[in-house]
Scaffold this active site. Structure first.
Site, PDB file in Angstrom:
ATOM      1  N   SER A   1     -45.395  99.629  36.350  1.00 38.52           N
ATOM      2  CA  SER A   1     -45.499 101.000  35.863  1.00 38.52           C
ATOM      3  C   SER A   1     -44.102 101.540  35.692  1.00 38.52           C
ATOM      4  CB  SER A   1     -46.262 101.847  36.894  1.00 38.52           C
ATOM      5  OG  SER A   1     -46.087 103.231  36.654  1.00 38.52           O
TER       6      SER A   1
ATOM      7  N   TYR B   1     -47.633 104.866  45.584  1.00 38.64           N
ATOM      8  CA  TYR B   1     -47.821 104.145  44.330  1.00 38.64           C
ATOM      9  C   TYR B   1     -46.486 103.629  43.805  1.00 38.64           C
ATOM     10  CZ  TYR B   1     -49.527 103.342  39.534  1.00 38.64           C
ATOM     11  OH  TYR B   1     -49.866 102.788  38.319  1.00 38.64           O
TER      12      TYR B   1
END
Length: 254
Positions: free
Chosen positions: A144, A157
């Site tokens: 990501s 995350y």
């Protein structure tokens, strides 16, 4: 469309929705035999039926990729059924522990790392030997943009996705001489059912706002990610390994 994956076997996790589903459709259309892994049996069986109706050679294996033994079973069933493994897209992930780091409890932290980082570790652990036995191949791990930057309220995350990037680079160095290539995607916002679900009832408006944060003025589409993943899994990308490659509409360049 080319048939770059004729006689190749590709494994995709998180395969029934969003980017995973798009990758399955893309590589199957290019001739791959595809093993789909996801937790939801209903969605998995329905997708496989749809693909079989289109003449694709696919198999669904219900799998919780946060469990070592289930990932081992997944790879073994792939090899038992098709005789080999040539590529994999480790795609499972989601941001679930939201808030400042001081507000995240231990269980939520562990669950976030299990879903986003441990799942990739388990995948590599069992996929690499299978690829080596087949004479080499390629793996793509879905990271990501927050795997290379920070994000307020997403510490767990971001930590997990930074871990995916580091794991990818180290594993690529371990396996380069054996003909196994491993790369990570640095994705920006992508219009998926998961993203829309996270954004609530005003998802369309929220996605437009998220798109405005990207230099290109929009979020990505799953088909765009799938095209890039297919390239990285193919022999056309034979000189690319150990890379964290941005497909993010310029988000991390800003």
């Amino acid at each position: 469309m080319s048939m770059r994956f004729a006689d190749k076997v590709i494994l995709v996790t998180g395969a029934t929705s969003g980017m995973g589903r798009a990758v399955v459709e893309r590589v199957a259309a290019e001739g791959a035999k595809v093993v789909l892994a996801a937790r939801g049996e209903g969605a998995g069986n329905a997708f496989v039926a749809e693909l079989h109706a289109a003449g694709r050679d696919v198999m669904f294996v219900p799998t919780d990729v946060t469990v070592d033994a289930e990932v081992r079973r997944l790879v073994q069933r792939t090899v038992d059924h098709y005789g080999r493994l040539d590529g994999a897209f480790n795609n499972v992930g989601a941001a679930t522990a939201i808030g400042p780091v001081t507000a995240i409890d231990h269980d939520a932290w562990d669950a976030e790392l299990a879903l986003n980082l441990n799942s990739v570790f388990f995948g590599l652990k069992y996929q690499i030997p299978a690829l080596q036995a087949a004479g080499g191949g390629a793996i793509v791990n879905n990271a990501s943009n927050v795997g290379v930057t920070g994000a307020a309220g997403m510490s767990a995350y971001s930590a997990a996705k930074h871990g995916v990037v580091g794991l990818t680079r180290s594993a690529a160095l371990d396996t380069a001489a054996a003909g196994v290539r491993i790369n990570a995607l640095v994705t920006g916002g992508v219009d998926t059912p998961l993203l829309r679900g996270a954004m609530g009832p005003n998802a369309a408006e929220a996605i437009r706002a998220a798109g405005a944060m990207h230099p290109v003025g929009r979020v990505g589409q799953s088909a765009e990610i799938a095209a890039f993943v297919a390239f990285l899994l193919s022999d056309e990308a034979a000189f690319i390994t150990g890379a964290a490659l941005a497909i993010d509409g310029g988000l991390t360049a800003a």
